[in-house]
Design an enzyme around this catalytic site. Structure first.
Site, PDB file in Angstrom:
ATOM      1  N   ASP A 167     -75.054 -83.209  -3.000  1.00 29.57           N
ATOM      2  CA  ASP A 167     -74.672 -82.346  -4.005  1.00 29.57           C
ATOM      3  C   ASP A 167     -75.636 -81.226  -4.361  1.00 29.57           C
ATOM      4  O   ASP A 167     -76.624 -80.833  -4.029  1.00 29.57           O
ATOM      5  CB  ASP A 167     -74.732 -83.180  -5.196  1.00 29.57           C
ATOM      6  CG  ASP A 167     -74.027 -84.656  -5.018  1.00 29.57           C
ATOM      7  OD1 ASP A 167     -73.206 -84.545  -4.370  1.00 29.57           O
ATOM      8  OD2 ASP A 167     -74.253 -85.721  -5.614  1.00 29.57           O
TER       9      ASP A 167
HETATM   10  N1  URA Z   1     -75.580 -89.524  -2.726  1.00 31.87           N
HETATM   11  C1  URA Z   1     -75.411 -88.773  -3.723  1.00 31.87           C
HETATM   12  O1  URA Z   1     -74.906 -89.388  -5.099  1.00 31.87           O
HETATM   13  N2  URA Z   1     -75.604 -87.548  -4.075  1.00 31.87           N
HETATM   14  C2  URA Z   1     -76.016 -86.633  -2.759  1.00 31.87           C
HETATM   15  O2  URA Z   1     -76.120 -85.686  -2.773  1.00 31.87           O
HETATM   16  C3  URA Z   1     -76.363 -87.447  -1.660  1.00 31.87           C
HETATM   17  C4  URA Z   1     -75.876 -89.076  -1.584  1.00 31.87           C
END
Ligand code: URA
Length: 249
Positions: free
Chosen positions: A118
């Site tokens: 993310d």
């Molecule tokens: N899980 C998440 O919630 N976000 C990420 O960036 C990676 C794994």
């Protein structure tokens, strides 16, 4: 530990144009590579070649630029220490992407991110131009472990550990594979998953009433983000690093 991957080379007999060969190496943009060749600065197997369209045996040709031997590889693998605030994409009209963090010679290699972190997640992200490798890292079929450190509201407890181990069912009915949750401090935990559903770790912890405030990926398989790799830093992976990706820690 089983080793199932050691990086792939191009086919031994693959022939490619000399200007593409140089460009694939990141020597310069393709148009610049043509100029270097026409200027007589490139030799193939000891002979100066001035025609950019000349085909070379990519895996076996001895190619030099200004007398320096170049080593061509079809597939390239890198790790990036992704900072927060950068999108995991190859292009975006408005926001800075992980590829924008790379030096120009690496931006020319056709790399793409292996899976997704993310925008606000930091840590280990792999980049490659090898689609098969990316598939093996991402696909739940290969169950490659991804390990994250999270800061959360509240502190996870034994019931959360058991629920993760059991396999969570999220609010929308999504079933998660059994995962490992370790308590690492007040409001801090480590989560290990073998799949990569959308916002998976955040949704898993939120489903236990422990919303995530910070997330960092530490490792993929037995390949860890080195402490000395600063945020935004990139490093090419050696063969042993690639093996570690598919090892169980
Ligand atoms: N899980 C998440 O919630 N976000 C990420 O960036 C990676 C794994």
């Amino acid at each position: 530990m089983t080793t199932i991957f050691a990086g792939r080379e191009g086919k031994d007999t693959e022939k490619i144009r000399l200007d593409k060969y140089l460009c694939d190496l990141g020597a310069a943009p393709r148009s610049e590579c043509r100029k270097l060749i026409r200027a007589g600065r490139v030799c193939v197997d000891g002979v100066t070649v001035t025609a950019p369209e000349t085909k070379v045996e990519a895996a076996s040709a001895a190619v030099t630029l200004d007398g320096e031997r170049l080593a061509w590889k079809k597939y390239r693998y890198f790790m990036l220490n992704k900072p927060a605030g950068i999108v995991t994409a190859t292009e975006d009209k408005r926001q800075k992407t992980v590829l924008d963090l790379l030096p120009p010679e690496l931006q020319r290699l056709g790399l793409f991110p292996v899976g997704r972190l993310d925008r606000d997640t930091r840590g280990l992200l792999l980049l490659t131009n090898d689609g098969d490798f990316a598939h093996r890292v991402i696909s739940p079929k290969f169950a490659v472990e991804k390990r994250y450190d999270a800061r959360v509201e509240g502190t996870p407890d034994e019931a959360d550990i058991a629920a993760f181990a059991q396999g969570l069912v999220l609010g929308d009915g999504t079933k998660c594979r059994p995962a490992r949750l370790e308590i690492t401090g007040q409001g801090a935990c480590r989560v290990t998953v073998t799949e990569g559903k959308y916002h998976q770790v955040k949704r898993m912890l939120a489903s236990r009433g422990k919303p995530v405030t910070e997330l960092k990926r530490l490792s993929i398989g037995a390949l860890f983000l080195p402490e000395e790799l600063e945020e935004g830093g990139v490093r090419e992976l050696a063969e042993e690093d690639l093996c570690r990706v598919f090892m169980v820690r």
